[in-house]
Enzyme design. Structure first.
Site, PDB file in Angstrom:
ATOM      1  N   VAL A  15      -8.484 -27.198  35.472  1.00  0.00           N
ATOM      2  CA  VAL A  15      -9.138 -26.996  36.765  1.00  0.00           C
ATOM      3  C   VAL A  15     -10.641 -27.216  36.644  1.00  0.00           C
ATOM      4  CG1 VAL A  15      -9.612 -25.341  38.600  1.00  0.00           C
ATOM      5  CG2 VAL A  15      -7.341 -25.427  37.567  1.00  0.00           C
ATOM      6  N   LYS A 106      -7.102 -14.930  39.702  1.00  0.00           N
ATOM      7  CA  LYS A 106      -6.278 -13.961  40.438  1.00  0.00           C
ATOM      8  C   LYS A 106      -6.237 -12.605  39.771  1.00  0.00           C
ATOM      9  CE  LYS A 106      -2.365 -16.180  38.186  1.00  0.00           C
ATOM     10  NZ  LYS A 106      -3.118 -17.358  37.729  1.00  0.00           N
ATOM     11  N   ILE A 137      -3.596 -24.091  49.463  1.00  0.00           N
ATOM     12  CA  ILE A 137      -3.358 -23.467  50.765  1.00  0.00           C
ATOM     13  C   ILE A 137      -4.556 -22.565  51.099  1.00  0.00           C
ATOM     14  CG2 ILE A 137      -1.853 -21.966  52.111  1.00  0.00           C
ATOM     15  CD1 ILE A 137       0.415 -22.681  50.211  1.00  0.00           C
ATOM     16  N   GLY A 188       5.261 -28.971  32.105  1.00  0.00           N
ATOM     17  CA  GLY A 188       3.961 -28.328  32.198  1.00  0.00           C
ATOM     18  C   GLY A 188       3.830 -27.325  33.323  1.00  0.00           C
ATOM     19  N   ASP A 202       2.301 -12.595  37.895  1.00  0.00           N
ATOM     20  CA  ASP A 202       1.384 -13.504  38.595  1.00  0.00           C
ATOM     21  C   ASP A 202       1.480 -13.311  40.104  1.00  0.00           C
ATOM     22  OD1 ASP A 202      -0.171 -16.328  38.562  1.00  0.00           O
ATOM     23  OD2 ASP A 202       1.434 -16.436  40.051  1.00  0.00           O
ATOM     24  N   LYS A 206      -1.337 -11.885  43.080  1.00  0.00           N
ATOM     25  CA  LYS A 206      -1.675 -12.615  44.302  1.00  0.00           C
ATOM     26  C   LYS A 206      -1.327 -11.821  45.550  1.00  0.00           C
ATOM     27  CE  LYS A 206      -0.969 -17.066  41.984  1.00  0.00           C
ATOM     28  NZ  LYS A 206      -0.060 -18.232  41.821  1.00  0.00           N
TER      29      LYS A 206
END
Length: 435
Positions: A15, A106, A137, A188, A202, A206
């Site tokens: 990223v 996060k 999003i 991946g 995870d 969020k």
């Protein structure tokens, strides 16, 4: 520093590299949009030698992210390291110095968001975190701005691309959990250690972020009930389809009379539910409120392109505000101690795959166990066990009842000599739930 905004990048992974490339390749258009030239002046990386190209291009490279966060020639920090520490400490240091921060982290925002947002307001800085949920999003901005006029009643989301990819492979291709995980890792989509994804950690991070914004309340990941996908089998997807449902790893946050109901777990959703059509690595978030009704956002939830897009959008918004002299935007009126509904008191329908001895009398024993706790059975389907000929799979669905009542049924069966064993337990969401 004139018309130049000095940027420090903490982390140059997939990223971070995508953000750097976007800032360098689109420098002129970004300057035109936000009114200031954006210049990456320093970056913290794990392997300095591997990024000699950046040093040659005039970007100061080092291993200490805190040093980058506190440099005097850095006006804005972009944190993309992941993990709680040292990311939290670096963000805190930058905000304390009055520097705005953009993050995709996060875990940091779920665990320490209220503290850091409070610090940002106190220090006249700004903390932006659109990329922490949903990748491309724009759900954070939607909840912060576009839906502020609404009294939100629920948020339903598919917010983990790894588990959604695996569930799609198990449903569409009949793959086992193990085979679906192996394929996700090969492509991946899943880490070598998939625990955070497959166990719902995870998604719980969020959901805590989304619930905090939607309900103006301080919600942490420890307030979210979670259950993973490890016990799912390909035959559960077949049984669900026969019953008119699809299985999705659903994150749900709802207002109930007892308080906030916060859950992440595999869920049976009706095949005509918009969530049933979200497949592969896509994410989706549905927000219901008054007066708007329902809004559904769907798109890529992960990957360099989607996440980098959200990060750069935050950078441009902050840069534009700084160029025009506008004050940072901060969240207000946060309930520091909201009420949370106990899962045992939540009324839901339930799907059970039970492994039972293939003999007479089992259904009577099962019926008595359910009746003892006042749980009404909606349907029963018996199929041969795929591996053990002396057993059968018994697929039981219930009418809406308290989750605690089903707990007691299963505890009673486990303590009895009925030889009935639980294969998997899933909640059902089809509009029949009763709070």
């Amino acid at each position: 520093m004139g018309d130049v905004l000095g940027i420090g990048l903490l982390g140059l992974g997939v990223v971070g590299s995508g953000v750097l490339k976007a800032l360098q390749c689109n420098a002129e258009s970004y300057e035109a949009r936000c009114g200031r030239r954006l210049e990456v002046r320093a970056a913290a990386v794990r392997n300095v030698a591997a990024r000699a190209d950046l040093a040659a291009a005039g970007v100061a490279i080092g291993e200490d992210p805190r040093a980058v966060a506190t440099r005097s020639d850095i006006d804005l920090i972009v944190e993309l390291m992941g993990g709680e520490e040292p990311a939290t400490a670096c963000i805190e240091a930058a905000l304390s110095a009055g520097k705005p921060v953009v993050t995709a982290n996060k875990e940091v925002m779920a665990k320490n968001g209220p503290m850091l947002l409070g610090l940002a307001e106190q220090c006249g800085a700004e903390l932006r975190y659109e990329a922490s949920v949903g990748g491309g999003i724009p759900i954070i901005g939607v909840l912060q701005r576009d839906l502020q006029a609404n009294d939100v009643s629920s948020v339903r989301a598919i917010i983990n691309g790894t588990t959604n990819y695996m569930i799609t492979a198990m449903s569409r291709d009949g793959k086992s959990y193990e085979d679906a995980l192996t394929e996700a890792q090969r492509l991946g989509y899943a880490e070598a250690d998939p625990t955070s994804d497959v166990d719902g950690i995870d998604a719980a991070y969020k959901l805590a972020i989304l619930a905090s914004l939607a309900f103006h309340s301080q919600v942490g990941p420890e307030d979210v009930y979670r259950d993973g996908i490890r016990l799912l089998t390909a035959r559960d997807f077949v049984h669900a389809r026969d019953l008119g449902y699809a299985i999705r790893m659903l994150a749900t946050a709802r207002q109930t009379p007892s308080g906030l109901d916060l859950r992440v777990h595999p869920t049976l959703v009706s095949t005509d539910d918009p969530m049933a059509g979200v497949e592969g690595v896509l994410n989706a978030v549905a927000v219901s409120g008054d007066p708007i009704g329902s809004v559904v956002l769907e798109g890529p939830g992960a990957g360099a392109g989607a996440t980098s897009s959200a990060v750069v959008a935050d950078i441009l918004e902050v840069a534009g505000r700084l160029a025009s002299g506008q004050s940072p935007r901060h969240s207000r009126h946060i309930d520091q101690s909201p009420r949370f509904a106990a899962l045992a008191d939540i009324h839901v329908r339930t799907y059970l795959r039970l492994e039972v001895p293939d003999r007479a009398g089992v259904l009577a024993e099962l019926g008595a166990a359910f009746a003892a706790e006042g749980v009404s059975i909606a349907s029963v389907l018996q199929t041969p066990h795929p591996e053990r000929t002396q057993l059968a799979d018994l697929i039981v669905t219930t009418h809406a009842c308290s989750d605690g009542a089903v707990d007691r049924v299963l505890e009673g069966l486990a303590q009895s000599d009925s030889e009935i064993e639980l294969g998997v337990r899933l909640r059902i969401e089809d509009g029949c739930d009763d709070d």
